[in-house]
Motif scaffolding. Sequence first.
Motif, mmCIF file in Angstrom:
data_model
loop_
_atom_site.group_PDB
_atom_site.id
_atom_site.type_symbol
_atom_site.label_atom_id
_atom_site.label_comp_id
_atom_site.label_asym_id
_atom_site.label_seq_id
_atom_site.Cartn_x
_atom_site.Cartn_y
_atom_site.Cartn_z
ATOM 1 N N LEU A 15 34.270 41.939 29.366
ATOM 2 C CA LEU A 15 35.075 43.309 29.659
ATOM 3 C C LEU A 15 36.393 43.164 29.626
ATOM 4 O O LEU A 15 37.073 44.441 29.098
ATOM 5 C CB LEU A 15 34.701 43.916 31.220
ATOM 6 N N ALA A 16 37.226 42.305 29.955
ATOM 7 C CA ALA A 16 38.648 42.197 29.756
ATOM 8 C C ALA A 16 38.910 40.539 29.642
ATOM 9 O O ALA A 16 38.223 39.851 30.479
ATOM 10 C CB ALA A 16 39.294 42.726 30.923
ATOM 11 N N GLU A 17 39.866 40.353 29.079
ATOM 12 C CA GLU A 17 40.510 38.847 28.737
ATOM 13 C C GLU A 17 41.768 38.969 28.692
ATOM 14 O O GLU A 17 42.637 39.749 28.619
ATOM 15 C CB GLU A 17 39.842 38.157 27.541
ATOM 16 N N GLY A 18 42.436 37.697 28.966
ATOM 17 C CA GLY A 18 43.992 37.214 28.990
ATOM 18 C C GLY A 18 44.495 37.929 30.159
ATOM 19 O O GLY A 18 45.658 38.357 30.036
ATOM 20 N N ILE A 19 43.886 37.842 31.182
ATOM 21 C CA ILE A 19 44.559 38.598 32.400
ATOM 22 C C ILE A 19 45.308 37.216 32.979
ATOM 23 O O ILE A 19 44.608 36.321 33.475
ATOM 24 C CB ILE A 19 43.290 38.834 33.560
ATOM 25 N N PRO A 20 46.690 37.354 33.338
ATOM 26 C CA PRO A 20 47.411 36.300 33.518
ATOM 27 C C PRO A 20 47.174 36.115 35.154
ATOM 28 O O PRO A 20 47.540 34.965 35.554
ATOM 29 C CB PRO A 20 48.969 36.942 33.286
ATOM 30 N N SER A 21 47.186 36.827 35.977
ATOM 31 C CA SER A 21 46.904 36.551 37.407
ATOM 32 C C SER A 21 45.438 36.751 37.847
ATOM 33 O O SER A 21 44.615 37.700 37.356
ATOM 34 C CB SER A 21 47.668 38.032 38.032
ATOM 35 N N ASP A 22 45.028 35.891 38.830
ATOM 36 C CA ASP A 22 43.614 35.756 39.243
ATOM 37 C C ASP A 22 43.405 36.874 39.996
ATOM 38 O O ASP A 22 43.868 37.455 40.704
ATOM 39 C CB ASP A 22 43.567 34.642 40.283
ATOM 40 N N PRO A 23 42.031 37.599 39.527
ATOM 41 C CA PRO A 23 41.665 38.833 40.027
ATOM 42 C C PRO A 23 40.992 38.765 41.300
ATOM 43 O O PRO A 23 40.571 37.582 41.777
ATOM 44 C CB PRO A 23 40.470 39.220 39.171
ATOM 45 N N ASN A 24 40.894 39.591 42.330
ATOM 46 C CA ASN A 24 40.368 39.707 43.650
ATOM 47 C C ASN A 24 39.076 40.162 43.779
ATOM 48 O O ASN A 24 38.131 39.574 43.051
ATOM 49 C CB ASN A 24 41.324 40.229 44.614
ATOM 50 N N GLN A 25 39.282 41.656 44.171
ATOM 51 C CA GLN A 25 37.671 42.194 44.001
ATOM 52 C C GLN A 25 37.490 42.672 42.557
ATOM 53 O O GLN A 25 38.709 43.154 41.937
ATOM 54 C CB GLN A 25 37.738 43.444 45.029
ATOM 55 N N MET A 26 36.185 42.750 42.100
ATOM 56 C CA MET A 26 35.932 43.408 40.672
ATOM 57 C C MET A 26 34.678 44.363 41.009
ATOM 58 O O MET A 26 34.033 43.887 41.786
ATOM 59 C CB MET A 26 35.826 42.138 39.990
ATOM 60 N N VAL A 27 34.623 45.477 40.226
ATOM 61 C CA VAL A 27 33.565 46.147 40.282
ATOM 62 C C VAL A 27 33.460 46.704 38.774
ATOM 63 O O VAL A 27 34.301 47.272 38.098
ATOM 64 C CB VAL A 27 33.866 47.383 41.184
ATOM 65 N N PHE A 32 33.774 34.283 50.428
ATOM 66 C CA PHE A 32 32.873 35.349 51.273
ATOM 67 C C PHE A 32 32.921 36.606 50.512
ATOM 68 O O PHE A 32 32.545 37.814 51.194
ATOM 69 C CB PHE A 32 33.530 35.190 52.728
ATOM 70 N N ASN A 33 33.644 36.688 49.479
ATOM 71 C CA ASN A 33 33.674 37.912 48.731
ATOM 72 C C ASN A 33 32.372 38.495 48.259
ATOM 73 O O ASN A 33 31.322 37.831 47.987
ATOM 74 C CB ASN A 33 34.604 37.875 47.563
ATOM 75 N N ASP A 34 32.411 39.824 48.266
ATOM 76 C CA ASP A 34 31.101 40.444 48.061
ATOM 77 C C ASP A 34 31.165 40.603 46.384
ATOM 78 O O ASP A 34 32.078 41.038 45.775
ATOM 79 C CB ASP A 34 30.940 42.101 48.487
ATOM 80 N N ILE A 35 30.066 40.562 45.885
ATOM 81 C CA ILE A 35 29.817 40.759 44.338
ATOM 82 C C ILE A 35 28.872 42.205 44.572
ATOM 83 O O ILE A 35 27.546 42.153 44.899
ATOM 84 C CB ILE A 35 28.887 39.842 43.734
ATOM 85 N N LYS A 36 29.376 43.215 44.401
ATOM 86 C CA LYS A 36 28.890 44.646 44.530
ATOM 87 C C LYS A 36 28.004 44.974 43.191
ATOM 88 O O LYS A 36 28.389 44.336 41.981
ATOM 89 C CB LYS A 36 29.809 45.598 44.604
ATOM 90 N N ILE A 37 26.904 45.549 43.508
ATOM 91 C CA ILE A 37 25.967 45.953 42.687
ATOM 92 C C ILE A 37 26.285 47.760 42.188
ATOM 93 O O ILE A 37 25.985 48.208 43.144
ATOM 94 C CB ILE A 37 24.516 45.793 42.752
#
Length: 326
Positions: A236-248, A201-206
């Motif tokens: 944009l970014a890689e190798g992130i060890p922790s699962d990302p929540n909101q992204m903008v 149910f997370n928003d993908i923001k424009i």
Amino acid sequence: MCHGGADNLLEGGFMQKRIACILFFLMLFSGCGAEETSQNYDFSVTPFYTDEPHELGPRPDVYGDTVVCYGQYKYLINDRGGNDDAKDGTDEYVSGNVILKDVLSGKETELNIFADKTYIYDGELYYQSGYQICRMNLETGENMELFTVGENPASFSFGGEGFLIYWAGDSDLSDIKIYSYNIEKEKTTLIAETNYLSDPFNDIKIREGYICFAKKEDKTYTIYGAKVKTGRTRKLAEGIPSDPNQMVFNGSTLLYTTASGTHVLMDGSSEEFLLEGTRTDCDILENRYIFYFNDRQLNIYDIKNETVVYTTAEELKDFRLSPWLS
């Protein structure tokens, strides 16, 4: 139908008084793009409620001077065909769950539709009702169904320069397809595919014509930005060890939240800086002001001056806010 977010709104006094409260910032947008010079803003918080108090499920939506409120309780009554617990001992039936309120005049308008996502664009209200995407002309009241989302829809994300964003996938959210709907051209386009959503149910923001999403690759995560009009995607970014929540992503600056905090990566820089606020919502204004939550209070960080220029902790000491922005 979305059921998420009902028990995350506000705690304490607001819930007891059955007052819906949103953070409403009066900002005069100059129309500047992400690459142009920003201006200085003063920020404030204003309590918000409707004349007919009722507990709101999702957070209200803000479009200019109009706030769209939609009650989850009324949606559920309609979904099951009535409420046997009505005070007069009869079933309770309602004709709609959407209220429009003009914050300048105070005028309220109740609409005879059921929705759990809304978007106002060019005088018309676009909304999700179940798996249907519909449109209502706010002047004439004309209402029509535009299309039905296909098998196993995950959720919807309305708004942003005349586009609707929605996505669908399998039951374990490992095969997600992200679509855009061009309102002017009445055209649907597949713009991205992924194997990860932080929340169905997370928003993908424009923001400035871009969306942001992540992919799980082995034991790390990679974040991508995609231009809504073309679907053109870049890493944009890689190798992130922790699962990302909101992204903008606004075409220049990337924000994302994890268990470590709110990450900020400026275009042209190989190093990010970290703000407080773990696994909450975040947003950006004019490539300068970063919005994030910490300890259930909203903070606004000024990138230019490298300082927090506003926090609700000074005005709302007795209340804990839902860590989601509209």
